[in-house]
Design an enzyme around this catalytic site. Structure first.
Site, PDB file in Angstrom:
ATOM      1  N   GLY A  37      -3.703  -0.431   4.785  1.00 30.02           N
ATOM      2  CA  GLY A  37      -3.558   0.520   3.688  1.00 30.02           C
ATOM      3  C   GLY A  37      -3.696   1.966   4.148  1.00 30.02           C
ATOM      4  N   ASP A  53       3.539   8.490   1.563  1.00 33.31           N
ATOM      5  CA  ASP A  53       3.115   8.256   2.951  1.00 33.31           C
ATOM      6  C   ASP A  53       3.924   9.104   3.933  1.00 33.31           C
ATOM      7  OD1 ASP A  53       1.683   6.417   1.571  1.00 33.31           O
ATOM      8  OD2 ASP A  53       2.724   4.656   2.352  1.00 33.31           O
ATOM      9  N   ARG A 100      -2.545   7.996   6.897  1.00 30.14           N
ATOM     10  CA  ARG A 100      -3.151   8.823   5.845  1.00 30.14           C
ATOM     11  C   ARG A 100      -4.133   7.995   5.035  1.00 30.14           C
ATOM     12  NH1 ARG A 100      -2.663   5.441   2.842  1.00 30.14           N
ATOM     13  NH2 ARG A 100      -0.820   4.650   1.757  1.00 30.14           N
ATOM     14  N   ASN A 146       0.412  -6.758   4.033  1.00 31.08           N
ATOM     15  CA  ASN A 146       1.635  -6.128   4.515  1.00 31.08           C
ATOM     16  C   ASN A 146       2.586  -5.964   3.338  1.00 31.08           C
ATOM     17  OD1 ASN A 146       4.318  -5.785   5.497  1.00 31.08           O
ATOM     18  ND2 ASN A 146       3.582  -6.361   7.522  1.00 31.08           N
ATOM     19  N   LYS A 147       2.811  -4.687   2.945  1.00 32.98           N
ATOM     20  CA  LYS A 147       3.615  -4.397   1.749  1.00 32.98           C
ATOM     21  C   LYS A 147       4.971  -5.088   1.746  1.00 32.98           C
ATOM     22  CE  LYS A 147       3.983   0.114   1.348  1.00 32.98           C
ATOM     23  NZ  LYS A 147       3.346   1.416   1.474  1.00 32.98           N
TER      24      LYS A 147
END
Length: 458
Positions: A143, A190, A43, A233-234
């Site tokens: 992202g 998300d 998304r 990378n979260k």
């Protein structure tokens, strides 16, 4: 079928070259044919950054890029995972003993999050084994939500393989919770858009209860995604989880100052709803109560009347135990102002005034400034890319996704689109060898795509 469950689409593989290719690779890998295929999209968030975990509405749309998994349920209780991209190694595990390694956010751990979420929801004692081949077209760590799309895809794969049904909303809620197994304290945007998206429309996604409303975007503009080529990378970085904590601490301090039961308050939206005030008034309260200088853990303890031990055990998450200072004023200011921008964006799309594109562009630009100055989730490359996009004709441009790398989203008048793409390519990608190599998947116009689906051979 459960009410409003993800659809199942019979397809002719001859008309679907990608599915055909994945099927052939599956056969050569496992020596058998897939029984069904599942896709879940990535998304782009048009506006509303870092506010879903504070309880506020966001405004994303699904993109065409997705995670596609070919699946064969098997009698053994083993899950075999393979990837069409040889950089991602095969992985095999018993379905009865799911271990998710938080220290290394490897691709298979995201699959295991979705698998475990469904197993636990239904209390499956005897879950079915599976052979799975994954093919992803979402650039990783950009992202655009490749990791959540993988969790969602795995959740739907597990659901289908075990003969269960759930609605899209239930699936989104389960997948949001189960991604926390890998240490990401996300808010649910998300996963929600991955299941609830519909072709041709962006969505206003609201939480508690989860619901999605169509947002018709203006016809004279295209939304262009541009990747900064800085990976983020979260789950691997503490930035994200520190921001989640800063918002939680701001919630506690604001609540206490207003005589609310601060121990029960978790999200910034809770303070607003308990006080019964609007977002504008919340911004005034932030100015009155919080100071712009960072708060030390000692000061936070003093404000709340608790010990450092209580702060660590009752409020801070595992991965923020050693953080010594927190910026509360800046984070709260961003969240309340961004929440207001989302509602304004939706209102403009609904009312469609003559200067809608101009007004939406201004909101996107304000959002980026707030992300950069108040939330500090940008980086030099993203700022440079936003500047280049605005210079070459974008009406609005901002970082999208968690930030600290990844992509920008820009709103560009349709008649300027081709020239815009050409100029941005030249100014950002062709000046750098590494970016040039990634250029083809890094800059593209996108339309709102559809949500997660199951395909079966017709």
């Amino acid at each position: 079928m459960a009410a409003d469950a993800p659809g199942t689409l019979p397809v002719q593989l001859v008309e679907q070259p990608r599915l055909q290719k994945v099927k052939e690779m599956f056969i050569s890998k496992f020596g058998s044919t897939p029984k069904f295929y599942v896709r879940a999209p990535g998304r782009v968030n048009l506006i509303g950054e870092h506010i879903d975990y504070c309880g506020y509405a966001v405004l994303p749309m699904a993109i065409e890029q997705d995670i596609l998994i070919a699946v064969e349920p098997v009698k053994t209780q083993v899950v075999q995972l393979a990837n069409t991209n040889s950089l991602y190694l095969d992985f095999t595990t018993s379905v009865n003993n799911i271990q998710i390694n938080k220290t290394k956010p490897q691709w298979h751990n995201y699959f295991l999050c979705g698998l475990k979420g469904i197993q636990e929801h239904f209390g499956l004692n005897n879950p079915t084994g599976m052979n799975c081949l994954l093919d992803g077209t979402i650039p990783p760590s950009s992202g655009l939500s490749s990791s959540s799309a993988l969790v969602c895809c795995a959740g739907l794969v597990t659901l289908r393989a075990n003969g269960k049904t759930l609605s899209k909303v239930e699936l989104a809620e389960i997948c949001t919770k189960s991604e926390r197994y890998i240490g990401t304290e996300g808010g649910g945007m998300d996963q929600s858009i991955s299941f609830l998206a519909e072709e041709g429309t962006a969505k206003l996604i609201e939480f508690s209860p989860l619901r999605a409303t169509d947002v018709r975007l203006p016809s004279g503009a295209a939304f262009v995604i541009a990747n900064s080529c800085v990976e983020m990378n979260k789950a691997a970085t503490s930035h994200y989880n520190i921001r989640v904590m800063e918002c939680r601490l701001a919630t506690k301090l604001l609540s206490k100052s207003k005589g609310l039961d601060w121990k029960k308050m978790l999200r910034l939206c809770d303070v607003q709803s308990k006080l019964g005030v609007n977002l504008e008034e919340m911004l005034t309260i932030v100015e009155e109560v919080l100071h712009p200088e960072p708060y030390s853990t000692e000061e936070i303890c003093k404000c709340l009347g608790i010990s450092l031990e209580e702060l660590r055990s009752q409020i801070l998450s595992q991965n923020t135990q050693d953080v010594s200072t927190f910026k509360l004023y800046q984070r709260a200011k961003h969240v309340y102002s961004e929440a207001a921008r989302v509602l304004e964006f939706k209102k403009i799309c609904t009312e469609a005034p003559a200067n809608a594109i101009q007004l939406l562009g201004e909101l996107m630009n304000q959002s980026h400034i707030s992300c950069r100055e108040m939330y500090e989730c940008s980086c030099p490359e993203l700022d440079r890319l936003v500047d280049i996009c605005l210079q070459f004709g974008a009406i609005g441009s901002r970082l999208t996704g968690a930030g600290w790398g990844g992509c920008t989203v820009s709103m560009v008048p349709t008649d300027k689109l081709n020239l815009f793409l050409k100029n941005v390519k030249k100014a950002y990608y062709q000046t750098d060898v590494q970016r040039l190599a990634l250029e083809n998947n890094s800059l593209f116009a996108t339309k709102p795509g559809r949500g997660a689906l199951v395909f079966v051979e017709a």
